[in-house]
Design a protein around this motif. Structure first.
Motif, short mmCIF file in Angstrom:
data_model
loop_
_atom_site.label_atom_id
_atom_site.label_comp_id
_atom_site.label_asym_id
_atom_site.label_seq_id
_atom_site.Cartn_x
_atom_site.Cartn_y
_atom_site.Cartn_z
N PRO A 85 14.29 -3.90 -36.83
CA PRO A 85 13.17 -3.26 -36.15
C PRO A 85 13.00 -3.90 -34.77
CG PRO A 85 12.55 -3.98 -38.36
CD PRO A 85 13.88 -4.59 -38.06
N LEU A 86 12.38 -3.15 -33.87
CA LEU A 86 12.14 -3.63 -32.51
C LEU A 86 10.65 -3.75 -32.26
CD1 LEU A 86 12.93 -4.16 -29.49
CD2 LEU A 86 12.80 -1.66 -29.18
N VAL A 87 10.24 -4.90 -31.71
CA VAL A 87 8.87 -5.10 -31.24
C VAL A 87 8.95 -5.47 -29.76
CG1 VAL A 87 6.73 -6.41 -31.46
CG2 VAL A 87 8.08 -5.89 -33.51
N VAL A 88 8.40 -4.61 -28.91
CA VAL A 88 8.34 -4.91 -27.48
C VAL A 88 6.98 -5.50 -27.17
CG1 VAL A 88 8.40 -3.96 -25.15
CG2 VAL A 88 10.03 -3.16 -26.87
N HIS A 89 6.99 -6.74 -26.72
CA HIS A 89 5.77 -7.51 -26.51
C HIS A 89 5.49 -7.68 -25.02
CE1 HIS A 89 3.82 -11.49 -25.73
NE2 HIS A 89 3.03 -11.09 -26.70
N VAL A 90 4.21 -7.69 -24.65
CA VAL A 90 3.81 -7.94 -23.27
C VAL A 90 2.76 -9.05 -23.27
CG1 VAL A 90 3.02 -6.94 -21.10
CG2 VAL A 90 4.22 -5.50 -22.76
N ARG A 158 12.43 2.36 -35.85
CA ARG A 158 11.42 1.36 -36.28
C ARG A 158 11.05 0.51 -35.07
NH1 ARG A 158 13.51 -2.00 -41.09
NH2 ARG A 158 15.53 -1.90 -40.01
N THR A 159 10.18 1.05 -34.25
CA THR A 159 9.82 0.41 -32.99
C THR A 159 8.31 0.31 -32.88
OG1 THR A 159 11.80 1.22 -31.86
CG2 THR A 159 9.94 0.61 -30.47
N ALA A 160 7.83 -0.83 -32.38
CA ALA A 160 6.40 -1.06 -32.17
C ALA A 160 6.19 -1.73 -30.82
CB ALA A 160 5.82 -1.93 -33.28
N VAL A 161 4.98 -1.57 -30.28
CA VAL A 161 4.59 -2.31 -29.07
C VAL A 161 3.45 -3.25 -29.44
CG1 VAL A 161 5.39 -0.57 -27.44
CG2 VAL A 161 3.05 -0.44 -28.32
N LEU A 183 8.96 9.68 -27.40
CA LEU A 183 9.55 8.49 -28.00
C LEU A 183 8.65 8.03 -29.15
CD1 LEU A 183 11.01 5.45 -26.05
CD2 LEU A 183 9.81 5.17 -28.20
N HIS A 184 9.20 8.02 -30.35
CA HIS A 184 8.40 7.69 -31.53
C HIS A 184 8.14 6.20 -31.63
CE1 HIS A 184 6.89 7.51 -35.62
NE2 HIS A 184 7.82 6.60 -35.90
N LEU A 185 6.87 5.83 -31.80
CA LEU A 185 6.49 4.46 -32.09
C LEU A 185 5.88 4.41 -33.48
CD1 LEU A 185 4.75 3.26 -28.79
CD2 LEU A 185 7.07 2.75 -29.56
N ALA A 186 6.22 3.36 -34.23
CA ALA A 186 5.67 3.20 -35.57
C ALA A 186 4.32 2.51 -35.55
CB ALA A 186 6.64 2.40 -36.44
N ALA A 187 4.04 1.73 -34.48
CA ALA A 187 2.79 0.96 -34.45
C ALA A 187 2.53 0.44 -33.05
CB ALA A 187 2.85 -0.20 -35.44
#
Length: 314
Positions: A85-90, A158-161, A183-187
């Protein structure tokens, strides 16, 4: 970007009288401290099971640094490590801040989900760098990694921000852009979010007299220069908040922007977007990045982990 073994934290300047040169000098000194070994007593030690590295993402007109966290081993073989899964964090901070200050949470998420966590070293707001730059950085990194999923070893389905403070503002804007782009985000996870940079940002009841107000005023001046439509960068006033990724909003109660999170949760819920709002009584702004001095940071990290695990499982 290199982490130093030791650094001295600079004294806090007079934010109401700060010149451009003084701002740059303060930002550099403060970020050296935040990326130093000396800061670990406050910001926490990374999970030893995480592999952490800096990478550069080639984006239109710029190469942007990102801090990448991945489990050194998933225990499930190489195939599992190529479809994480991918989590893009800021990260937060606005006119100061670095991804390194979030190593504690991001490394634990990478190991315990497990997931690939990509933390955006976005362009900080400055006299020549408004909020629009950071907003583009968050979105462009997300889109780039998803479009190059195989190279990054992630499962784009399976991507979240995930963002904190100013970074939560960028993440909220990114979630809206993702919906508009298909673009689909899961959370989406928004921690102590500042989602109102209009002149009304000071009208919320949580804005009682606080030492943070001069910093917030400086941030607003830098983020939305004269002539900018501040509502366009304030998710709280977005025309349409329907169809967004399910959201977790984490709000520390001793925070000048606590009502930003509360009001945003109300607007998301009214628009039909699934939202969970959790308040942490007595916790201060940026508490998640301060596990050495904020006892509720561990509980918030565990809640975020559980929320993302449920959202990203398939």
């Amino acid at each position: 970007m290199n982490q130093t073994a030791a650094a001295t934290r600079p004294p806090e300047p007079d934010f109401e009288a700060l010149t451009t040169e003084e701002l740059i000098a303060y930002r550099e000194a403060e970020n050296r401290f935040r990326a130093s070994g000396a800061a670990r007593a406050i910001t926490g030690e990374p999970d030893p099971g995480a592999a952490i590295e800096w990478r550069k993402v080639a984006l239109p007109g710029r190469d942007l640094p990102v801090r990448v966290y991945r489990p050194a081993s998933t225990g499930d073989g190489d195939a599992a490590r190529t479809a994480l899964p991918l989590v893009v964090h800021v990260h937060g901070g606005g006119f100061v801040g670095t991804a390194v200050q979030c190593d504690w949470t991001n490394s634990h998420l990478a190991v315990q989900l497990p997931a690939l966590v990509v933390s955006v070293e976005h362009r900080l707001v400055a006299p020549d760098s408004p909020l629009a730059n950071a907003a583009d950085d968050g979105w462009d990194v997300l889109r780039h990694v998803v479009q190059h999923a195989t190279q990054w070893g992630i499962d784009p389905a399976r991507t979240a921000v995930f963002g904190e403070s100013f970074g939560a503002l960028v993440s909220a804007l990114t979630a809206i852009r993702a919906r508009e782009d298909g673009l689909h985000l899961a959370a989406q996870v928004l921690v102590n979010p500042a989602v109102d940079v209009t002149d009304a940002m000071y009208d919320h009841p949580s804005y009682r007299p606080t030492r943070a107000l001069p910093q917030l005023r400086l941030l607003q001046r830098l983020a939305v220069p004269a002539g900018t439509d501040a509502r366009a960068f304030s998710p709280l006033y977005a025309d349409d908040l329907s169809g967004l990724a399910p959201a977790l909003l984490v709000v520390p109660t001793q925070d000048a922007v606590a009502d930003h999170g509360r009001r945003y949760a109300e607007r998301l819920r009214a628009a039909g977007t699934s939202v969970r709002l959790t308040e942490y009584p007595g916790a201060r702004h940026a508490f998640l990045t301060l596990p050495g001095v904020e006892p509720q940071a561990a509980a918030a990290q565990a809640e975020i982990l559980g929320f993302l695990r449920a959202a990203l499982s398939m």
